[in-house]
Design a protein around this motif. Sequence first.
Motif, PDB file in Angstrom:
ATOM      1  N   ALA A 106      78.034  37.683  82.772  1.00  0.00           N
ATOM      2  CA  ALA A 106      79.250  38.364  82.311  1.00  0.00           C
ATOM      3  C   ALA A 106      80.232  37.392  81.661  1.00  0.00           C
ATOM      4  CB  ALA A 106      79.902  39.145  83.448  1.00  0.00           C
ATOM      5  N   THR A 107      79.693  36.393  80.960  1.00  0.00           N
ATOM      6  CA  THR A 107      80.554  35.471  80.233  1.00  0.00           C
ATOM      7  C   THR A 107      80.727  35.946  78.795  1.00  0.00           C
ATOM      8  OG1 THR A 107      78.652  34.056  79.732  1.00  0.00           O
ATOM      9  CG2 THR A 107      80.007  33.445  81.637  1.00  0.00           C
ATOM     10  N   LEU A 108      81.758  35.432  78.177  1.00  0.00           N
ATOM     11  CA  LEU A 108      82.131  35.869  76.837  1.00  0.00           C
ATOM     12  C   LEU A 108      82.025  34.715  75.849  1.00  0.00           C
ATOM     13  CD1 LEU A 108      83.454  38.200  75.167  1.00  0.00           C
ATOM     14  CD2 LEU A 108      85.659  37.178  75.782  1.00  0.00           C
ATOM     15  N   THR A 109      81.271  34.947  74.782  1.00  0.00           N
ATOM     16  CA  THR A 109      81.191  34.017  73.655  1.00  0.00           C
ATOM     17  C   THR A 109      81.601  34.813  72.423  1.00  0.00           C
ATOM     18  OG1 THR A 109      79.449  32.686  74.668  1.00  0.00           O
ATOM     19  CG2 THR A 109      79.643  32.576  72.275  1.00  0.00           C
ATOM     20  N   SER A 110      82.662  34.382  71.752  1.00  0.00           N
ATOM     21  CA  SER A 110      83.184  35.131  70.606  1.00  0.00           C
ATOM     22  C   SER A 110      82.951  34.351  69.322  1.00  0.00           C
ATOM     23  CB  SER A 110      84.673  35.406  70.781  1.00  0.00           C
ATOM     24  OG  SER A 110      84.884  36.192  71.944  1.00  0.00           O
ATOM     25  N   ILE A 111      82.440  35.059  68.332  1.00  0.00           N
ATOM     26  CA  ILE A 111      82.126  34.465  67.038  1.00  0.00           C
ATOM     27  C   ILE A 111      82.827  35.282  65.953  1.00  0.00           C
ATOM     28  CG2 ILE A 111      80.272  33.903  65.414  1.00  0.00           C
ATOM     29  CD1 ILE A 111      78.455  33.595  67.927  1.00  0.00           C
ATOM     30  N   GLY A 112      83.610  34.586  65.162  1.00  0.00           N
ATOM     31  CA  GLY A 112      84.326  35.260  64.093  1.00  0.00           C
ATOM     32  C   GLY A 112      84.182  34.497  62.794  1.00  0.00           C
ATOM     33  N   PRO A 113      84.621  35.095  61.700  1.00  0.00           N
ATOM     34  CA  PRO A 113      84.510  34.414  60.407  1.00  0.00           C
ATOM     35  C   PRO A 113      85.649  33.420  60.187  1.00  0.00           C
ATOM     36  CG  PRO A 113      85.396  36.619  60.113  1.00  0.00           C
ATOM     37  CD  PRO A 113      85.097  36.463  61.579  1.00  0.00           C
ATOM     38  N   ASN A 114      85.309  32.290  59.553  1.00  0.00           N
ATOM     39  CA  ASN A 114      86.363  31.369  59.129  1.00  0.00           C
ATOM     40  C   ASN A 114      86.901  31.854  57.780  1.00  0.00           C
ATOM     41  OD1 ASN A 114      84.484  30.559  57.187  1.00  0.00           O
ATOM     42  ND2 ASN A 114      84.090  28.567  58.132  1.00  0.00           N
ATOM     43  N   LEU A 115      87.748  31.079  57.141  1.00  0.00           N
ATOM     44  CA  LEU A 115      88.347  31.507  55.875  1.00  0.00           C
ATOM     45  C   LEU A 115      87.313  31.711  54.774  1.00  0.00           C
ATOM     46  CD1 LEU A 115      91.597  29.355  55.859  1.00  0.00           C
ATOM     47  CD2 LEU A 115      91.355  31.808  56.346  1.00  0.00           C
ATOM     48  N   ALA A 116      86.185  31.011  54.871  1.00  0.00           N
ATOM     49  CA  ALA A 116      85.112  31.162  53.882  1.00  0.00           C
ATOM     50  C   ALA A 116      84.157  32.298  54.246  1.00  0.00           C
ATOM     51  CB  ALA A 116      84.331  29.853  53.761  1.00  0.00           C
ATOM     52  N   GLY A 117      84.419  32.983  55.377  1.00  0.00           N
ATOM     53  CA  GLY A 117      83.557  34.085  55.799  1.00  0.00           C
ATOM     54  C   GLY A 117      82.330  33.643  56.585  1.00  0.00           C
ATOM     55  N   GLU A 118      82.257  32.359  56.928  1.00  0.00           N
ATOM     56  CA  GLU A 118      81.120  31.844  57.689  1.00  0.00           C
ATOM     57  C   GLU A 118      81.382  32.044  59.182  1.00  0.00           C
ATOM     58  OE1 GLU A 118      80.258  28.022  54.820  1.00  0.00           O
ATOM     59  OE2 GLU A 118      81.901  27.956  56.280  1.00  0.00           O
ATOM     60  N   PRO A 119      80.329  32.286  59.973  1.00  0.00           N
ATOM     61  CA  PRO A 119      80.544  32.475  61.406  1.00  0.00           C
ATOM     62  C   PRO A 119      80.913  31.163  62.092  1.00  0.00           C
ATOM     63  CG  PRO A 119      78.192  32.483  60.915  1.00  0.00           C
ATOM     64  CD  PRO A 119      78.916  32.418  59.595  1.00  0.00           C
ATOM     65  N   VAL A 120      81.901  31.240  62.990  1.00  0.00           N
ATOM     66  CA  VAL A 120      82.297  30.090  63.795  1.00  0.00           C
ATOM     67  C   VAL A 120      82.425  30.535  65.249  1.00  0.00           C
ATOM     68  CG1 VAL A 120      83.484  28.827  61.948  1.00  0.00           C
ATOM     69  CG2 VAL A 120      84.754  30.444  63.340  1.00  0.00           C
ATOM     70  N   SER A 142      73.750  43.802  90.489  1.00  0.00           N
ATOM     71  CA  SER A 142      74.142  43.684  91.891  1.00  0.00           C
ATOM     72  C   SER A 142      75.593  44.150  92.020  1.00  0.00           C
ATOM     73  CB  SER A 142      74.018  42.231  92.346  1.00  0.00           C
ATOM     74  OG  SER A 142      74.983  41.429  91.674  1.00  0.00           O
ATOM     75  N   ASP A 143      76.087  44.246  93.253  1.00  0.00           N
ATOM     76  CA  ASP A 143      77.501  44.577  93.454  1.00  0.00           C
ATOM     77  C   ASP A 143      78.392  43.526  92.794  1.00  0.00           C
ATOM     78  OD1 ASP A 143      76.899  46.886  94.862  1.00  0.00           O
ATOM     79  OD2 ASP A 143      77.058  45.923  96.831  1.00  0.00           O
ATOM     80  N   LEU A 144      78.022  42.247  92.963  1.00  0.00           N
ATOM     81  CA  LEU A 144      78.782  41.179  92.320  1.00  0.00           C
ATOM     82  C   LEU A 144      78.714  41.318  90.800  1.00  0.00           C
ATOM     83  CD1 LEU A 144      80.417  38.572  92.275  1.00  0.00           C
ATOM     84  CD2 LEU A 144      78.252  37.311  92.464  1.00  0.00           C
ATOM     85  N   GLY A 145      77.553  41.670  90.275  1.00  0.00           N
ATOM     86  CA  GLY A 145      77.396  41.864  88.838  1.00  0.00           C
ATOM     87  C   GLY A 145      78.327  42.938  88.303  1.00  0.00           C
ATOM     88  N   ARG A 146      78.452  44.040  89.037  1.00  0.00           N
ATOM     89  CA  ARG A 146      79.371  45.103  88.614  1.00  0.00           C
ATOM     90  C   ARG A 146      80.824  44.616  88.637  1.00  0.00           C
ATOM     91  NH1 ARG A 146      75.178  47.914  90.730  1.00  0.00           N
ATOM     92  NH2 ARG A 146      75.813  47.911  92.897  1.00  0.00           N
ATOM     93  N   GLN A 147      81.171  43.812  89.650  1.00  0.00           N
ATOM     94  CA  GLN A 147      82.527  43.250  89.720  1.00  0.00           C
ATOM     95  C   GLN A 147      82.773  42.306  88.550  1.00  0.00           C
ATOM     96  OE1 GLN A 147      83.008  41.376  93.548  1.00  0.00           O
ATOM     97  NE2 GLN A 147      82.593  43.264  94.676  1.00  0.00           N
ATOM     98  N   GLN A 148      81.783  41.492  88.224  1.00  0.00           N
ATOM     99  CA  GLN A 148      81.920  40.567  87.098  1.00  0.00           C
ATOM    100  C   GLN A 148      82.184  41.331  85.803  1.00  0.00           C
ATOM    101  OE1 GLN A 148      78.035  38.823  87.449  1.00  0.00           O
ATOM    102  NE2 GLN A 148      78.811  36.934  88.396  1.00  0.00           N
ATOM    103  N   VAL A 149      81.414  42.387  85.581  1.00  0.00           N
ATOM    104  CA  VAL A 149      81.544  43.151  84.335  1.00  0.00           C
ATOM    105  C   VAL A 149      82.883  43.891  84.294  1.00  0.00           C
ATOM    106  CG1 VAL A 149      80.532  44.959  82.898  1.00  0.00           C
ATOM    107  CG2 VAL A 149      79.046  43.337  84.093  1.00  0.00           C
ATOM    108  N   GLN A 150      83.335  44.406  85.441  1.00  0.00           N
ATOM    109  CA  GLN A 150      84.641  45.061  85.483  1.00  0.00           C
ATOM    110  C   GLN A 150      85.744  44.069  85.115  1.00  0.00           C
ATOM    111  OE1 GLN A 150      85.417  48.464  85.998  1.00  0.00           O
ATOM    112  NE2 GLN A 150      87.274  47.609  85.119  1.00  0.00           N
ATOM    113  N   ALA A 151      85.653  42.846  85.631  1.00  0.00           N
ATOM    114  CA  ALA A 151      86.637  41.812  85.290  1.00  0.00           C
ATOM    115  C   ALA A 151      86.585  41.483  83.796  1.00  0.00           C
ATOM    116  CB  ALA A 151      86.402  40.561  86.137  1.00  0.00           C
ATOM    117  N   LEU A 152      85.376  41.437  83.238  1.00  0.00           N
ATOM    118  CA  LEU A 152      85.238  41.192  81.804  1.00  0.00           C
ATOM    119  C   LEU A 152      85.842  42.343  81.004  1.00  0.00           C
ATOM    120  CD1 LEU A 152      84.186  39.529  79.429  1.00  0.00           C
ATOM    121  CD2 LEU A 152      81.977  40.668  79.735  1.00  0.00           C
TER     122      LEU A 152
END
Length: 190
Positions: A164-178, A26-36
């Motif tokens: 258009a929300t953001l969930t970020s997953i990265g490795p901890n010091l042991a290389g496990e996803p957090v 939608s138009d709102l969807g495009r605005q959300q993604v642009q903000a992201l």
Amino acid sequence: MIHLVRHGEAAGGDTVDPGHSDPGLSDLGRQQVQALANRLAFRPVRQVLHGPSRRTTETASILTENLGAGPVPSDLLADRTPVPSPERRGDYPTHRWEWFEDVPEAEGDLDGADLTAAWHRLWFERHDEEVVLVTHAFVVAWFVREVLNAPPATWMRIGPIGNATLTSIGPNLAGEPVVETFNAEVILPI
């Protein structure tokens, strides 16, 4: 770092009309993604992978225009709904059982096996670079459940995952996803 993104709002709102099963944004969807995209602009994103639906493809296109990263379609990010096999129904509350009967057969993922395999493959192949994965709410919820090593029904209590929300997953010091960021909403300009 893997950034999980739910597509922007679909044309017709958050619910997908069965007669129009693959709406764009939608138009709102495009605005959300642009903000992201503006939020991610200073991240060293190397690639944007996206599911095959029109709304994930359009979301990825807007992101890549702004991030300079190439879009890559991936069936690993297709819209799937984990459904329990008969022997695993006990993993879910009984009040959810009837809901599973209405999941379209093509979308159902028995015991989340395909989603689990997809997450492990994506993590193994991509965790050492910065990528964005554009997909759907249930997929994001299942991936987070997988990272948390939580019981199967947990995915139904994660969220709601916003557009258009953001969930970020990265490795901890042991290389496990957090899970480093969960379901972070963007702020639209007024």
